[in-house]
Write a protein that holds these residues in place. Sequence first.
Motif, short mmCIF file in Angstrom:
data_model
loop_
_atom_site.label_atom_id
_atom_site.label_comp_id
_atom_site.label_asym_id
_atom_site.label_seq_id
_atom_site.Cartn_x
_atom_site.Cartn_y
_atom_site.Cartn_z
N MET A 1 1.59 9.12 -6.01
CA MET A 1 2.25 10.65 -5.95
C MET A 1 3.09 11.03 -6.82
N ALA B 1 0.89 -1.30 0.08
CA ALA B 1 -0.07 -0.04 -0.10
C ALA B 1 0.93 1.36 -0.22
N SER B 2 1.95 1.27 0.70
CA SER B 2 3.11 2.51 0.91
C SER B 2 3.55 2.58 -0.60
N ILE C 1 -0.19 11.96 3.66
CA ILE C 1 -0.65 10.38 4.21
C ILE C 1 0.82 9.79 4.43
N LEU C 2 1.77 9.78 3.36
CA LEU C 2 3.28 9.33 3.67
C LEU C 2 3.99 9.88 4.72
N THR D 1 2.27 1.59 -3.57
CA THR D 1 1.28 2.16 -4.16
C THR D 1 1.09 3.65 -4.18
N GLN D 2 1.06 4.30 -2.89
CA GLN D 2 0.81 5.50 -2.44
C GLN D 2 2.03 6.42 -3.13
N LYS D 3 3.22 5.73 -3.06
CA LYS D 3 4.48 6.75 -3.63
C LYS D 3 4.14 6.80 -5.03
N MET E 1 -1.66 12.36 -0.83
CA MET E 1 -0.61 11.14 -0.73
C MET E 1 0.83 11.44 -0.01
#
Length: 220
Positions: free
Chosen positions: A15, A7-8, A78-79, A10-12, A75
């Motif tokens: 972004m 998930a991390s 969140i990160l 994917t978020q990166k 993003m």
Amino acid sequence: MKLLKLASVTQKIIMAVAGLFLLTFLLVHLAINLCLLRNDGGEWFNAAAHFMGTNYIVKVFEVVLILGFLIHVLMGLILQIQNWMARPVRYQVQNKSNTSFFSKYMIYTGIIIVVFLAIHFMNFYFIKLGLVSNPHMENGEPNFYVIVQELFAQPAYSIAYVVLITLLGFHLHHAFQSAFQTLGANHSKYTPAIKIAGTIYTFIIVIGFDIIPIYFLMFQ
């Protein structure tokens, strides 16, 4: 744990893609703004503003742009929150981080940029939408050239603009390299070229945008 890591990642990636989209838009925006330097009474700039405000394809692109910006900001927040939660206080105090200066303060330069964009929207985008009143109308449309003249005639506004654009440059310098690294271009063969391209890009953006208020303060 694997799901959280996925998930991390994917978020990166999301972004990074949104960030590259915004980096491309900045070049287009700069090209339009440089029309302000023409000695034509704002003819080219107002023509570009009219096109941007009436073309339906551009209007769709604006929605995509705003969504890209919101995704990038969301993003990033969140990160950053995840990084803060995952890093014990003891680690922060006792160990020195190898993270670069620009990377450490990305969240803070990002927040400053959001504030700057909010002001920018009030002065231009919301006027275009008719959400903010504007005394400078011409043929039923806002005369954005005159609006720019009045804003940049104020030394405080122009100085603040130059400072904020410079801070944007710090953000872009790291973001450019970080986006390509996230997308897999992290190799000894490519990284030096990406760093050089990022530096050139940042220099063009910062100098290009900063020269406009300086021009209006000194020559208008």
